[in-house]
Write a protein that holds these residues in place. Structure first.
Motif, PDB file in Angstrom:
ATOM      1  N   GLY A  91       1.183  -1.419   0.108  1.00 33.25           N
ATOM      2  CA  GLY A  91      -0.162  -0.289   0.051  1.00 33.25           C
ATOM      3  C   GLY A  91       1.116   1.490   0.075  1.00 33.25           C
ATOM      4  O   GLY A  91       0.571   2.320  -0.333  1.00 33.25           O
ATOM      5  N   MET A  95      -5.887  -5.316  -0.635  1.00 32.29           N
ATOM      6  CA  MET A  95      -7.307  -4.149   0.322  1.00 32.29           C
ATOM      7  C   MET A  95      -8.177  -4.351   0.654  1.00 32.29           C
ATOM      8  O   MET A  95      -8.281  -4.276   1.781  1.00 32.29           O
ATOM      9  N   VAL A 106      -6.708   2.285   3.768  1.00 31.90           N
ATOM     10  CA  VAL A 106      -7.459   1.180   3.260  1.00 31.90           C
ATOM     11  C   VAL A 106      -7.721   1.970   1.426  1.00 31.90           C
ATOM     12  O   VAL A 106      -7.427   1.310   0.739  1.00 31.90           O
TER      13      VAL A 106
END
Length: 419
Positions: A125, A179, A207
């Motif tokens: 991420g 995710m 997220v």
């Protein structure tokens, strides 16, 4: 020993995150996963036997789908290599991931296992955000992993085009699954009081931001739908207010995406509208082939048979080069009516558990409507999160097929209470 097991588990998480194509004959991720599983069985044989005893029904479902997949793949005259790859990818690896997660939670605790699992999502991420802001190191890291694991030329070309943030994942869609499944684990940890309010919503916000950078619409839609369901089931005036706040937050994300020209806000592009023709094609193919095709099934090879019915759709030529982008259709076309029968048996074997699980998996259920992978069809990250969810349910006395009653707080309407 537990420190070694935790280190190996972290290695597994990172391999599934960033180096899925790295191979030593078998994919390296599979080798390390097999070694970790074998080490757990060797070091803790009694706990391994207890796992099999407690999860007979789930083990049976995996085994049944494995047999069905093998038979249908053989019947479709695929190679032995395709059959072996399908078995390891769709059955063996998911089962071993589930086994390792549940066993390690028993050995080192749910919180350490969750943190090790989240480490992979945090890494990919963060790199995705670097790529979104066009920070050179983010793209260079992904290009380095591409070279290291000798990815197919098509993937290497896509990575070097720098069109869409994908973190260290194999593709933007694999990133979106990562995710979504990270959110699943966060959700169940929060609802059962392992995370505080601000920690949870701060994590969900991260997220969502990473997903916005990635540009996958269904993840954000699934998160919003899941949060609304979680609040509405309380049935209180405060829950209605919170649903309004969730809707406002979703609208704010949408408006920001629209203002910045993100694909998240574009629902009329070729990718979005192209799902319609793919779904139509998949339904026709499923009606004509109810027995299924087995693993390594490529719907594009059948597209010419239906072209007269599909040619007038937007982005119709996508049927010759794209998957069906619907995990439910893909499951049916891989496992056929026999696989659906296994799924139905599982649903009715313990309908209360299935209903409860579906509430917590609602974001995933939404996401896979418009993507190819899913349970038993190539998605690995689901099983990391599902293992965490299963253990937390069991701690409430709520096991699949078991008669044990849940402890307080009740699983259907848990009250806010920190532990």
């Amino acid at each position: 020993m537990n420190i070694l097991l935790a280190a190996l588990y972290l290695m597994v998480v990172m391999l599934y995150t960033a180096l899925t194509k790295l191979s030593v004959g078998l994919p390296l991720r599979t080798v390390v996963l097999l070694f970790l599983s074998g080490l757990i069985v060797f070091a803790y044989p009694r706990e391994a036997r207890d796992f099999l005893r407690r999860h007979v029904a789930i083990t049976g479902a995996f085994a049944a789908l494995g047999v069905i997949g093998i038979v249908l793949t053989y019947y479709s005259e695929r190679s032995i290599g395709s059959t072996f790859e399908g078995l390891t990818s769709n059955i063996v690896q998911p089962y071993l991931i589930l086994f390792c997660v549940l066993q390690l939670i028993r050995l080192i605790g749910v919180w350490p296992v969750a943190m090790l699992t989240f480490a992979g999502a945090a890494l990919t991420g963060f790199v995705a955000l670097l790529q979104f802001f066009d920070v050179e190191i983010g793209w260079r890291l992904r290009e380095m992993t591409s070279d290291l694991q000798h990815e197919p030329s098509a993937i290497q070309t896509y990575v070097r085009s720098r069109e869409r943030a994908l973190g260290l994942s194999l593709s933007p869609i694999v990133f979106s699954y990562h995710m979504t499944c990270t959110y699943l684990a966060l959700n169940v940890l929060y609802r059962f009081h392992y995370l505080r309010f601000f920690t949870y919503y701060g994590s969900v916000f991260l997220v969502a931001v990473a997903t916005l950078a990635n540009g996958t619409r269904s993840v954000l839609l699934g998160i919003v739908a899941s949060e609304m369901i979680m609040e509405l089931r309380r049935g209180t005036p405060r829950a209605i207010l919170q649903v309004g706040l969730i809707a406002a937050a979703g609208a704010a994300f949408y408006l920001y995406a629209e203002a910045t020209g993100s694909r998240v806000a574009d629902t009329e592009d070729a990718s979005a509208l192209g799902r319609i023709v793919l779904f139509n094609f998949g339904v026709r193919l499923a009606i004509d082939n109810p027995l299924g095709f087995g693993w390594d099934f490529n719907p594009a090879g059948f597209a010419w048979l239906y072209w007269e019915h599909l040619s007038d759709f937007v982005n119709a030529d996508g049927v010759f080069r794209l998957g069906l982008h619907n995990a439910y259709l893909n499951f049916f076309l891989m496992y056929g009516l026999a696989g659906v029968a296994v799924a139905i048996i599982a649903l009715f074997y313990d309908p209360r558990y299935v209903f409860m699980a579906s509430l917590y998996l609602s974001a995933y259920i939404v996401h896979i409507v418009v993507h190819n992978n899913g349970m038993f069809i190539g998605d690995y990250f689901f099983w990391f999160s599902f293992g965490i969810m299963m253990d937390i349910f069991e701690r409430q006395g709520f096991s699949f097929g078991a008669t044990a009653q849940p402890y307080q707080p009740t699983v259907f309407a848990p009250q806010r209470r920190w532990t």
